[in-house]
Design a protein around this motif. Structure first.
Motif, short mmCIF file in Angstrom:
data_model
loop_
_atom_site.label_atom_id
_atom_site.label_comp_id
_atom_site.label_asym_id
_atom_site.label_seq_id
_atom_site.Cartn_x
_atom_site.Cartn_y
_atom_site.Cartn_z
N LEU A 158 -3.05 -12.47 -51.59
CA LEU A 158 -3.72 -11.68 -50.78
C LEU A 158 -5.28 -11.89 -50.89
CD1 LEU A 158 -3.73 -9.62 -48.54
CD2 LEU A 158 -3.57 -7.89 -50.14
N GLU A 159 -5.82 -12.03 -52.08
CA GLU A 159 -7.16 -12.20 -52.46
C GLU A 159 -7.66 -13.65 -51.98
OE1 GLU A 159 -7.40 -11.53 -56.72
OE2 GLU A 159 -6.97 -9.38 -56.42
N LYS A 160 -6.74 -14.63 -52.46
CA LYS A 160 -7.14 -15.94 -52.03
C LYS A 160 -7.00 -16.08 -50.40
CE LYS A 160 -6.85 -18.29 -56.18
NZ LYS A 160 -6.71 -19.35 -56.56
N TYR A 161 -6.26 -15.60 -49.70
CA TYR A 161 -6.01 -15.62 -48.36
C TYR A 161 -7.15 -15.20 -47.75
CZ TYR A 161 -4.35 -15.77 -43.68
OH TYR A 161 -4.27 -16.13 -42.55
N LYS A 162 -7.83 -14.01 -48.22
CA LYS A 162 -8.96 -13.44 -47.38
C LYS A 162 -10.24 -14.33 -47.68
CE LYS A 162 -7.42 -8.64 -47.37
NZ LYS A 162 -7.35 -7.35 -48.25
N GLU A 163 -10.22 -14.79 -48.98
CA GLU A 163 -11.25 -16.02 -49.40
C GLU A 163 -11.23 -17.18 -48.52
OE1 GLU A 163 -11.96 -18.31 -53.16
OE2 GLU A 163 -11.05 -16.49 -53.72
N LEU A 164 -10.16 -17.65 -48.61
CA LEU A 164 -9.67 -19.15 -48.11
C LEU A 164 -9.70 -19.28 -46.89
CD1 LEU A 164 -7.81 -20.35 -51.30
CD2 LEU A 164 -10.32 -20.96 -51.01
N HIS A 165 -8.87 -18.24 -46.13
CA HIS A 165 -8.56 -18.42 -44.56
C HIS A 165 -7.73 -19.67 -44.38
CE1 HIS A 165 -10.95 -14.83 -43.80
NE2 HIS A 165 -11.84 -15.42 -44.38
N PRO A 166 -6.51 -19.96 -44.98
CA PRO A 166 -6.01 -21.16 -44.79
C PRO A 166 -5.09 -21.20 -43.33
CG PRO A 166 -4.72 -19.79 -46.25
CD PRO A 166 -5.92 -18.95 -46.08
N ASP A 167 -4.88 -22.55 -43.00
CA ASP A 167 -4.03 -22.52 -41.89
C ASP A 167 -2.62 -22.07 -41.88
OD1 ASP A 167 -6.38 -23.67 -40.44
OD2 ASP A 167 -6.00 -25.65 -41.47
N LEU A 168 -2.12 -22.26 -43.26
CA LEU A 168 -0.63 -21.81 -43.49
C LEU A 168 -0.65 -21.51 -44.86
CD1 LEU A 168 2.47 -22.37 -42.30
CD2 LEU A 168 2.15 -24.29 -43.69
N THR A 169 0.39 -20.50 -45.10
CA THR A 169 0.44 -19.93 -46.51
C THR A 169 2.19 -20.41 -46.76
OG1 THR A 169 -1.08 -18.70 -46.41
CG2 THR A 169 0.56 -18.22 -48.17
N THR A 170 2.37 -20.83 -47.89
CA THR A 170 3.76 -20.94 -48.26
C THR A 170 3.86 -19.78 -49.34
OG1 THR A 170 3.57 -22.42 -50.23
CG2 THR A 170 3.85 -23.59 -47.99
N MET A 171 4.81 -19.31 -49.42
CA MET A 171 5.08 -17.79 -50.21
C MET A 171 6.42 -17.65 -50.68
SD MET A 171 3.25 -14.78 -50.93
CE MET A 171 2.22 -14.47 -49.32
N ASP A 172 6.38 -17.62 -52.05
CA ASP A 172 7.89 -17.34 -52.71
C ASP A 172 8.10 -15.87 -52.53
OD1 ASP A 172 9.73 -17.56 -54.33
OD2 ASP A 172 8.68 -17.26 -56.38
N ILE A 173 9.28 -15.61 -52.65
CA ILE A 173 9.83 -14.25 -52.13
C ILE A 173 9.72 -13.37 -53.49
CG2 ILE A 173 11.67 -12.78 -51.97
CD1 ILE A 173 12.60 -14.46 -49.62
N THR A 174 10.28 -13.79 -54.61
CA THR A 174 10.43 -13.26 -55.99
C THR A 174 9.28 -13.41 -56.84
OG1 THR A 174 12.71 -13.22 -55.58
CG2 THR A 174 12.09 -12.45 -57.56
N MET A 175 8.39 -12.57 -56.99
CA MET A 175 7.19 -12.79 -58.12
C MET A 175 6.88 -11.41 -58.76
SD MET A 175 4.63 -15.20 -55.64
CE MET A 175 4.67 -14.01 -54.14
N PRO A 176 6.11 -11.56 -59.59
CA PRO A 176 5.43 -10.30 -60.44
C PRO A 176 4.28 -9.84 -59.77
CG PRO A 176 4.78 -12.29 -61.66
CD PRO A 176 5.77 -12.82 -60.67
N GLU A 177 4.33 -8.61 -60.12
CA GLU A 177 3.10 -7.59 -59.46
C GLU A 177 3.17 -7.17 -57.97
OE1 GLU A 177 -1.02 -8.18 -60.89
OE2 GLU A 177 -0.41 -9.43 -62.24
#
Length: 120
Positions: free
Chosen positions: A40-59
């Motif tokens: 979430l932090e990196k998305y707001k900072e980098l504004h990528p065209d696309l994000t690949t997102m794992d489902i199961t992660m800590p935090e």
């Protein structure tokens, strides 16, 4: 230069595999995150065209992260990554706003197809 992509997975090996597939095919990897909170932090900072997102992660898991990113940017392009047998989670992810999903272990052709589809 290809689309700018953020890769999110708690496993460094999985991030490396996806990065390898995408960078070999002309995509620019602008960042990596090991959990949804960092994503979430990196998305707001980098504004990528696309994000690949794992489902199961800590935090913060991937589905929560998708919802949070979509709150910040309703046009966010996100592809979920899941292990076999997580069909219910995949449906949740699509309802949360993900454009597509790819299953681990990654098949390069399927990854590229999902990326092209999400960006079109």
């Amino acid at each position: 230069m290809g689309a700018r992509i953020l890769i999110v997975d708690d496993a460094a090996f999985m991030r490396m595999m996806i990065k390898d597939i995408l960078s070999k095919n002309g995509y620019q990897i602008v960042g990596e995150a090991e959990n949804g909170k960092v994503a979430l932090e990196k998305y707001k900072e980098l504004h990528p065209d696309l994000t690949t997102m794992d489902i199961t992660m800590p935090e913060m898991d991937g589905i929560t992260a998708v919802k949070e990113i979509r709150k910040a940017d309703s046009k966010a392009n996100i592809i979920m990554c899941s292990a076999m047998g997580q069909q219910a989670m995949v449906i949740d992810a699509i309802q949360a706003g993900a454009k597509d999903f790819i299953v681990k272990p990654f098949q390069p052709d399927r990854v590229l197809e999902a990326v092209r589809k999400a960006l079109s």
